[in-house]
Design an enzyme around this catalytic site. Structure first.
Site, PDB file in Angstrom:
ATOM      1  CE  LYS A 100      47.685  64.969  96.947  1.00 33.02           C
ATOM      2  NZ  LYS A 100      46.887  63.984  96.218  1.00 33.02           N
TER       3      LYS A 100
ATOM      4  CG  ASN B 198      48.174  66.740  92.959  1.00 30.41           C
ATOM      5  OD1 ASN B 198      48.135  65.638  92.434  1.00 30.41           O
ATOM      6  ND2 ASN B 198      47.415  67.065  93.989  1.00 30.41           N
TER       7      ASN B 198
ATOM      8  NE  ARG C 137      63.248  55.855  77.384  1.00 35.12           N
ATOM      9  CZ  ARG C 137      63.241  54.867  76.490  1.00 35.12           C
ATOM     10  NH1 ARG C 137      62.630  53.733  76.772  1.00 35.12           N
ATOM     11  NH2 ARG C 137      63.777  55.011  75.288  1.00 35.12           N
TER      12      ARG C 137
ATOM     13  N   GLY D  77      40.799  72.507  86.377  1.00 42.92           N
ATOM     14  CA  GLY D  77      39.962  72.819  87.539  1.00 42.92           C
ATOM     15  C   GLY D  77      40.175  71.813  88.643  1.00 42.92           C
TER      16      GLY D  77
ATOM     17  CB  CYS E 198      43.997  68.415  93.830  1.00 42.58           C
ATOM     18  SG  CYS E 198      43.262  67.674  95.245  1.00 42.58           S
TER      19      CYS E 198
ATOM     20  CE  LYS F 206      44.612  72.251  97.418  1.00 37.75           C
ATOM     21  NZ  LYS F 206      45.007  71.573  98.654  1.00 37.75           N
TER      22      LYS F 206
ATOM     23  NE  ARG G 178      35.588  70.740  95.408  1.00 39.46           N
ATOM     24  CZ  ARG G 178      36.032  69.815  96.257  1.00 39.46           C
ATOM     25  NH1 ARG G 178      36.532  70.166  97.430  1.00 39.46           N
ATOM     26  NH2 ARG G 178      35.969  68.536  95.931  1.00 39.46           N
TER      27      ARG G 178
HETATM   28  N1  SAJ Z   1      42.926  67.838  82.821  1.00 38.00           N
HETATM   29  C1  SAJ Z   1      43.350  68.227  81.543  1.00 38.00           C
HETATM   30  N2  SAJ Z   1      44.078  67.337  80.809  1.00 38.00           N
HETATM   31  C2  SAJ Z   1      44.385  66.090  81.289  1.00 38.00           C
HETATM   32  C3  SAJ Z   1      43.954  65.714  82.585  1.00 38.00           C
HETATM   33  C4  SAJ Z   1      43.220  66.616  83.337  1.00 38.00           C
HETATM   34  O1  SAJ Z   1      43.080  69.342  81.095  1.00 38.00           O
HETATM   35  O2  SAJ Z   1      45.002  65.312  80.558  1.00 38.00           O
HETATM   36  C5  SAJ Z   1      42.144  68.774  83.626  1.00 38.00           C
HETATM   37  C6  SAJ Z   1      40.804  68.198  84.034  1.00 38.00           C
HETATM   38  O3  SAJ Z   1      39.832  68.494  83.056  1.00 38.00           O
HETATM   39  C7  SAJ Z   1      40.534  68.913  85.353  1.00 38.00           C
HETATM   40  C8  SAJ Z   1      41.922  69.151  85.918  1.00 38.00           C
HETATM   41  O4  SAJ Z   1      42.830  69.000  84.829  1.00 38.00           O
HETATM   42  O5  SAJ Z   1      39.910  70.149  85.109  1.00 38.00           O
HETATM   43  C9  SAJ Z   1      42.330  68.198  87.048  1.00 38.00           C
HETATM   44  O6  SAJ Z   1      41.874  66.917  86.750  1.00 38.00           O
HETATM   45  P1  SAJ Z   1      42.741  65.595  87.188  1.00 38.00           P
HETATM   46  O7  SAJ Z   1      42.120  64.430  86.537  1.00 38.00           O
HETATM   47  O8  SAJ Z   1      44.176  65.864  86.948  1.00 38.00           O
HETATM   48  O9  SAJ Z   1      42.678  65.356  88.721  1.00 38.00           O
HETATM   49  P2  SAJ Z   1      41.789  65.828  89.929  1.00 38.00           P
HETATM   50  O10 SAJ Z   1      41.614  67.281  90.023  1.00 38.00           O
HETATM   51  O11 SAJ Z   1      40.578  64.986  89.963  1.00 38.00           O
HETATM   52  O12 SAJ Z   1      42.818  65.462  91.067  1.00 38.00           O
HETATM   53  C10 SAJ Z   1      42.618  64.361  91.926  1.00 38.00           C
HETATM   54  C11 SAJ Z   1      43.365  64.701  93.177  1.00 38.00           C
HETATM   55  N3  SAJ Z   1      43.102  63.716  94.196  1.00 38.00           N
HETATM   56  C12 SAJ Z   1      42.287  64.003  95.187  1.00 38.00           C
HETATM   57  O13 SAJ Z   1      41.617  65.008  95.197  1.00 38.00           O
HETATM   58  C13 SAJ Z   1      42.206  63.033  96.285  1.00 38.00           C
HETATM   59  C14 SAJ Z   1      44.833  64.733  92.908  1.00 38.00           C
HETATM   60  O14 SAJ Z   1      45.509  64.875  94.175  1.00 38.00           O
HETATM   61  C15 SAJ Z   1      45.286  63.475  92.229  1.00 38.00           C
HETATM   62  O15 SAJ Z   1      46.677  63.575  91.916  1.00 38.00           O
HETATM   63  C16 SAJ Z   1      44.517  63.274  90.935  1.00 38.00           C
HETATM   64  O16 SAJ Z   1      43.115  63.202  91.278  1.00 38.00           O
HETATM   65  C17 SAJ Z   1      44.883  61.974  90.313  1.00 38.00           C
HETATM   66  O17 SAJ Z   1      45.074  61.969  89.099  1.00 38.00           O
HETATM   67  O18 SAJ Z   1      44.980  60.995  91.031  1.00 38.00           O
END
Ligand code: SAJ
Length: 437
Positions: free
Chosen positions: A214, A218, A254, A265, A268, A271, A339
């Site tokens: 996990k 992330n 690839r 932000g 997850c 952090k 958050r």
């Molecule tokens: N972000 C970027 N560029 C990208 C993708 C995201 O700057 O190409 C930023 C987003 O704007 C955001 C942050 O990164 O501020 C995180 O966004 P995210 O889409 O990567 O994912 P989260 O934060 O929604 O993470 C969730 C988490 N799942 C749960 O909370 C249950 C994480 O454990 C998962 O890995 C992730 O979704 C996922 O992609 O599945």
């Protein structure tokens, strides 16, 4: 195993938040009797009214159906959740503190409640993201204070959630899952439960490996985003459009670079790398790439502030005597979750610089004590600069011609998420600045 396949087993869930509640409604819909425990009275009352305390696609109807069917009940009495359940899922937050160290107080409290009420034959499944080794090192001893032994008197498994907010209901039912067990039997039992709710592949392993998987997932995203952010900052100086270059590089079979932006932000991605960094430090291992990636991403709000200064400077204006409209408070597009949102640092720094900062967000109903409106034109009216911080879908189709009329001249736009076409911006007489542009 029969009690699971026959759905006669009672399922308890400790933590009715962004993952626990969707999980509860899916299990209830599949025919399990679910009792959800939480420490927040508002959450419990809202759920028992058949309503959802969280914003998630499809969650309202899922909660309403689950509660009206009698298969879902929420309670503050977390002891009763454990006493009345055969399977207990632990889905509470595991944040980091100001020193970036894991704060496991919430999950330790939930585990203590389980330990106090633990019955022989129970299956305990932890879903919260944890530093590798935490289940067996910190939570198992608390459970065994019950006098019962894991893997012998009760079953213990660890299976992290992978669903992405805004698609949690859908993804819980289709994503593959890693299922770690203290014994093979524990892993098999937990897999039997998950096979009732997901069509995804179920991969069993040991608990520490499951915890590590996990955090790796992330951390991969964080490092990938940091690489894109670094490439974007170089491209700004190089005169190359980073988005075009990344999109072309991703044509490679690839290569899969994520998008540069205003920062990372959520609860997850910012952090989880610290769980690895902290554990590595304990073990005398230095994680240079992961640590540097975190620093790059944490610095992106500052980079955006420099872009705002440069953009206003192109119109001979200064931040301190300008109105800046911030589009987006949520940490990512089409969610109301703020958050660890990058916009907090951006808004508060602009305010400290005596800027007249006015924010807009279609989903969020709070600001950081500064001017805020859910009406975009309130924020944009007479603004010297429009700054896109969050990639809400609404901002991908802004009426640039209209906005150009209500902003002060010359219209200046800073696209922190690269969702506006620079050519369309120029056609509406905007001076366009973008991350990586
Ligand atoms: N972000 C970027 N560029 C990208 C993708 C995201 O700057 O190409 C930023 C987003 O704007 C955001 C942050 O990164 O501020 C995180 O966004 P995210 O889409 O990567 O994912 P989260 O934060 O929604 O993470 C969730 C988490 N799942 C749960 O909370 C249950 C994480 O454990 C998962 O890995 C992730 O979704 C996922 O992609 O599945």
């Amino acid at each position: 195993m029969d009690a699971i396949s026959g759905k006669s087993c009672r399922v308890g869930i400790l933590g009715m938040g962004y993952v626990g509640l969707p999980m509860a409604t899916i299990l209830a819909k599949k025919g399990f009797r679910v009792k959800g425990g939480d420490i927040n009275p508002k959450i419990v009352e809202t759920i028992n009214r058949g309503e959802s305390p969280i914003n998630e696609n499809g969650i309202e109807s899922m909660v309403s159906q689950a509660v009206s069917s009698g298969n879902l009940e929420a309670t503050l009495d977390t002891d009763s959740v454990v006493q009345e359940s055969d399977v207990i899922l632990v889905v509470v937050q595991t944040p980091i503190d100001d020193e970036k160290k894991p704060n496991l107080s919430a999950i330790k409290s939930a585990i203590s409640t389980i330990s106090k009420n633990l019955r022989e034959g129970s299956l305990i499944i932890i879903e919260s993201t944890l530093p590798p080794g935490a289940t067996e090192g910190e939570l198992l001893p608390i459970l065994e204070e019950s006098g019962l032994r894991a893997g012998h008197d009760f079953y213990l498994a660890y299976s992290p959630e992978r669903a992405i907010p805004t698609k949690t209901i859908e993804e819980i039912q289709k994503n593959s899952r890693i299922v770690g067990g203290i014994t093979d039997e524990s892993a098999a039992l937990a897999s039997a439960l998950y096979s009732q709710i997901t069509t995804g592949e179920l991969i069993t392993t040991d608990i520490k490996t499951a915890e590590m998987v996990k955090v790796i997932e992330n951390t991969f995203r964080d490092v990938n985003i940091a690489l894109s952010n670094e490439i974007a900052m170089l491209c700004e100086k190089l005169g190359v459009d980073a988005m075009s270059a990344i999109e072309m590089a991703n044509k490679h079979p690839r290569v899969n670079l994520l998008r540069p932006g205003t920062g990372v932000g959520g609860h997850c991605i910012p952090k989880d790398p610290h769980f690895l960094i902290g554990k590595a430090r304990e073990l005398g291992v230095e994680l240079k790439v992961i640590t540097s990636a975190r620093q790059v991403n944490e610095n992106m709000p500052k980079h955006l502030l420099k872009m705002i200064e440069k953009a206003l400077g192109s119109a001979d204006k200064k931040i301190s005597d300008s109105k800046v409209a911030i589009l987006g408070i949520a940490y990512k597009g089409d969610t109301d979750d703020i958050r660890e949102t990058p916009s907090k640092e951006i808004i508060e720094t602009l305010a400290r610089m005596k800027c007249d900062v006015f924010s807009h967000d279609p989903f969020v109903s709070q600001d950081f004590g500064k001017k805020f409106s859910n009406n975009l034109e309130d924020a944009a009216r007479d603004a010297d600069c429009l700054v896109i911080v969050t990639d809400h879908n609404e901002y991908k189709s802004l009426d640039l011609a209209r906005l150009s009329k209500i902003l002060k001249k010359p219209g200046v736009i800073v696209d922190g998420r690269r969702i506006i076409d620079p050519k369309l911006a120029a056609e509406s007489d905007f001076r366009y600045f973008g991350v990586g542009y």
